[in-house]
Write a protein that holds these residues in place. Structure first.
Motif, PDB file in Angstrom:
ATOM      1  N   UNK A   1       0.846  -1.202   0.000  1.00  0.00           N
ATOM      2  CA  UNK A   1       0.000   0.000   0.000  1.00  0.00           C
ATOM      3  C   UNK A   1       0.877   1.245   0.000  1.00  0.00           C
ATOM      4  N   UNK A   2       1.872   1.261   0.861  1.00  0.00           N
ATOM      5  CA  UNK A   2       2.735   2.438   0.988  1.00  0.00           C
ATOM      6  C   UNK A   2       3.461   2.765  -0.316  1.00  0.00           C
ATOM      7  N   UNK A   3       3.822   1.737  -1.065  1.00  0.00           N
ATOM      8  CA  UNK A   3       4.494   1.996  -2.348  1.00  0.00           C
ATOM      9  C   UNK A   3       3.477   2.462  -3.391  1.00  0.00           C
ATOM     10  N   UNK A   4       2.302   1.796  -3.446  1.00  0.00           N
ATOM     11  CA  UNK A   4       1.269   2.191  -4.429  1.00  0.00           C
ATOM     12  C   UNK A   4       0.813   3.633  -4.208  1.00  0.00           C
ATOM     13  N   UNK A   5       0.775   4.068  -2.935  1.00  0.00           N
ATOM     14  CA  UNK A   5       0.302   5.429  -2.641  1.00  0.00           C
ATOM     15  C   UNK A   5       1.462   6.417  -2.492  1.00  0.00           C
ATOM     16  N   UNK A   6       2.654   5.975  -2.918  1.00  0.00           N
ATOM     17  CA  UNK A   6       3.829   6.852  -3.001  1.00  0.00           C
ATOM     18  C   UNK A   6       4.283   7.414  -1.647  1.00  0.00           C
ATOM     19  N   UNK A   7       4.030   6.659  -0.577  1.00  0.00           N
ATOM     20  CA  UNK A   7       4.575   7.030   0.735  1.00  0.00           C
ATOM     21  C   UNK A   7       6.087   6.744   0.729  1.00  0.00           C
ATOM     22  N   UNK A   8       6.475   5.676   0.023  1.00  0.00           N
ATOM     23  CA  UNK A   8       7.880   5.359  -0.257  1.00  0.00           C
ATOM     24  C   UNK A   8       8.006   5.118  -1.765  1.00  0.00           C
ATOM     25  N   UNK A   9       9.121   5.556  -2.369  1.00  0.00           N
ATOM     26  CA  UNK A   9       9.253   5.384  -3.820  1.00  0.00           C
ATOM     27  C   UNK A   9       9.327   3.919  -4.250  1.00  0.00           C
ATOM     28  N   UNK A  10      10.000   3.089  -3.466  1.00  0.00           N
ATOM     29  CA  UNK A  10      10.111   1.658  -3.782  1.00  0.00           C
ATOM     30  C   UNK A  10      10.061   0.877  -2.472  1.00  0.00           C
ATOM     31  N   UNK A  11       9.837  -0.435  -2.590  1.00  0.00           N
ATOM     32  CA  UNK A  11       9.797  -1.277  -1.395  1.00  0.00           C
ATOM     33  C   UNK A  11      11.177  -1.337  -0.726  1.00  0.00           C
ATOM     34  N   UNK A  12      12.233  -1.272  -1.540  1.00  0.00           N
ATOM     35  CA  UNK A  12      13.592  -1.307  -0.982  1.00  0.00           C
ATOM     36  C   UNK A  12      13.865  -0.079  -0.108  1.00  0.00           C
ATOM     37  N   UNK A  13      13.091   0.997  -0.339  1.00  0.00           N
ATOM     38  CA  UNK A  13      13.274   2.213   0.467  1.00  0.00           C
ATOM     39  C   UNK A  13      12.278   2.299   1.634  1.00  0.00           C
TER      40      UNK A  13
ATOM     41  N   UNK B   1       6.252 -11.488   1.635  1.00  0.00           N
ATOM     42  CA  UNK B   1       7.293 -12.026   0.768  1.00  0.00           C
ATOM     43  C   UNK B   1       8.047 -10.925   0.013  1.00  0.00           C
ATOM     44  N   UNK B   2       7.310 -10.013  -0.607  1.00  0.00           N
ATOM     45  CA  UNK B   2       7.969  -8.934  -1.355  1.00  0.00           C
ATOM     46  C   UNK B   2       8.815  -8.071  -0.424  1.00  0.00           C
ATOM     47  N   UNK B   3       8.313  -7.845   0.794  1.00  0.00           N
ATOM     48  CA  UNK B   3       9.061  -7.041   1.761  1.00  0.00           C
ATOM     49  C   UNK B   3      10.325  -7.788   2.195  1.00  0.00           C
ATOM     50  N   UNK B   4      10.185  -9.091   2.388  1.00  0.00           N
ATOM     51  CA  UNK B   4      11.347  -9.903   2.787  1.00  0.00           C
ATOM     52  C   UNK B   4      12.451  -9.816   1.735  1.00  0.00           C
ATOM     53  N   UNK B   5      12.074  -9.931   0.454  1.00  0.00           N
ATOM     54  CA  UNK B   5      13.068  -9.850  -0.618  1.00  0.00           C
ATOM     55  C   UNK B   5      13.676  -8.453  -0.689  1.00  0.00           C
ATOM     56  N   UNK B   6      12.820  -7.443  -0.608  1.00  0.00           N
ATOM     57  CA  UNK B   6      13.297  -6.064  -0.798  1.00  0.00           C
ATOM     58  C   UNK B   6      14.198  -5.605   0.341  1.00  0.00           C
ATOM     59  N   UNK B   7      13.904  -6.074   1.570  1.00  0.00           N
ATOM     60  CA  UNK B   7      14.638  -5.565   2.742  1.00  0.00           C
ATOM     61  C   UNK B   7      15.547  -6.626   3.364  1.00  0.00           C
ATOM     62  N   UNK B   8      15.675  -7.769   2.683  1.00  0.00           N
ATOM     63  CA  UNK B   8      16.544  -8.834   3.211  1.00  0.00           C
ATOM     64  C   UNK B   8      16.136  -9.283   4.603  1.00  0.00           C
ATOM     65  N   UNK B   9      14.873  -9.464   4.817  1.00  0.00           N
ATOM     66  CA  UNK B   9      14.425  -9.908   6.148  1.00  0.00           C
ATOM     67  C   UNK B   9      14.769 -11.389   6.328  1.00  0.00           C
TER      68      UNK B   9
END
Ligand code: HPA
Ligand code: ZN
Length: 334
Positions: free
Chosen positions: A247-259, A291-299
């Motif tokens: 949601x945060x990425x779709x609504x431009x709260x963060x530019x990408x999930x990695x950020x 899952x996407x967050x785990x990949x993007x942030x190396x969780x």
């Protein structure tokens, strides 16, 4: 075990889910045809193509337009059953559903129609999938406190079926303090209290939600990271944050999930959970958010397990219900 299977195997609670935000375009068109409702789009494809948001408001405009397809009790039941089927596939053991009665009563749909359809789905989900659930009534913050009081009045005969109240819709310019008296009344009625704060709004809105509304969880809360004193308080008080990364990425709260700052919040000791918010609009249900967050942030798996544990601990349920979920969770390897 592959990471996607691991994520699905984690028993988890979904605590930030707007049921109207699970309305997939296919069902939206089906309901609109059945109910003789005109939608602003010509096709399912055109609808999906319109989901290119620049901020919260650009999403809310489409979300309220889509919700117009929902008219009858059966529509709300179908909507929620479609969600529960996906939740089950994602390993959700418990879901707390937000619903927005004002979106429907403003169109002439009775409060009771909405609630009865959702409640019947909650009972069916327990029977069919073993998923327990709660209903949380959200007040629309772009409307007045007086409108919120009128909605609470409509909810009064049904309070045994509503577990809590929340605050959603356009955040900027509508601080929690606008609803101080309404939430005080809800607390007197013994309802659980949550509120969206710090999604687009400043950290001061999170402080207001805590001190004035006396929330038990903060929905989103990601902008807390801008305030060191608030961060220390959230860590000390272990206030759960229902974070929604896609949601945060779709609504431009963060530019990408990695950020995204989820790992920063986690590393600071905050009680972070992962949720899907409005999955039909934001490109993924809860397992995809993990899952996407785990990949993007190396969780790590231990971190994913911690997030799932947080969700079970932050759920509005008795420990008798919670204990077997936690036992299942702890039995999984890191
Ligand atoms: N924020 C505020 N209001 C909402 C949201 C959200 O993410 N989703 C549905 N209503
Ligand atoms: Zn939300």
């Amino acid at each position: 075990m592959e990471l996607d299977n691991y994520v699905r195997a984690l028993p988890k609670a979904e605590l930030h889910l707007h049921i109207e935000g699970t309305l997939e375009p296919e069902l939206m068109f089906q309901l609109a045809a059945r109910n003789g409702v005109a939608l602003p789009w010509k096709s399912v494809e055109e609808t999906r193509a319109a989901y290119d948001f620049t901020d919260l408001q650009s999403f809310l405009d489409l979300y309220y337009a889509g919700a117009a397809a929902l008219i009858h009790e059966q529509d709300f039941h179908e909507l929620a059953m479609a969600y529960f089927a996906r939740a089950q596939a994602d390993g959700v053991v418990h879901a707390e559903l937000f619903f927005d009665p004002q979106t429907h009563t403003a169109r002439g749909v009775a409060f009771d129609t909405v609630l009865t359809g959702l409640e019947r789905a909650c009972a069916d989900a327990l029977g069919r999938y073993g998923i327990s659930s709660r209903l949380i009534l959200c007040f629309l913050r772009h409307l007045s406190e007086e409108d919120g009081f009128a909605t609470l009045q409509q909810a009064m005969p049904h309070l045994g079926r509503i577990h809590g109240v929340g605050l959603d819709s356009s955040e900027m310019g509508h601080p929690p303090s606008k609803f101080a008296r309404l939430f005080a009344r809800c607390r007197e009625l013994g309802l659980h209290i949550v509120a969206h704060a710090g999604e687009e709004g400043p950290p001061a809105y999170i402080v207001e939600a805590l001190d004035i509304l006396k929330v038990e969880r903060i929905d989103h809360g990601v902008r807390a990271a801008e305030d060191r004193v608030l961060m220390a308080r959230l860590a000390r008080e272990q206030v759960p944050l229902t974070v929604c990364p896609l949601s945060n990425v779709k609504l431009c709260v963060f530019p990408t999930l990695a950020q995204h700052n989820l790992k920063t919040l986690l590393d600071a000791g905050l009680k972070v959970t992962i949720n899907s918010d409005d999955p039909a609009y934001f490109g993924g249900y809860v397992a995809k958010n993990y899952l996407d967050t785990a990949w993007a942030l190396d969780l790590t798996r231990a971190e994913l397990k911690c997030i799932a544990r947080n969700s079970l601990q932050a759920a509005f349920v008795d420990d008798a219900l919670r204990a077997p979920w936690l036992a299942r969770l702890e039995a999984l390897p890191d």
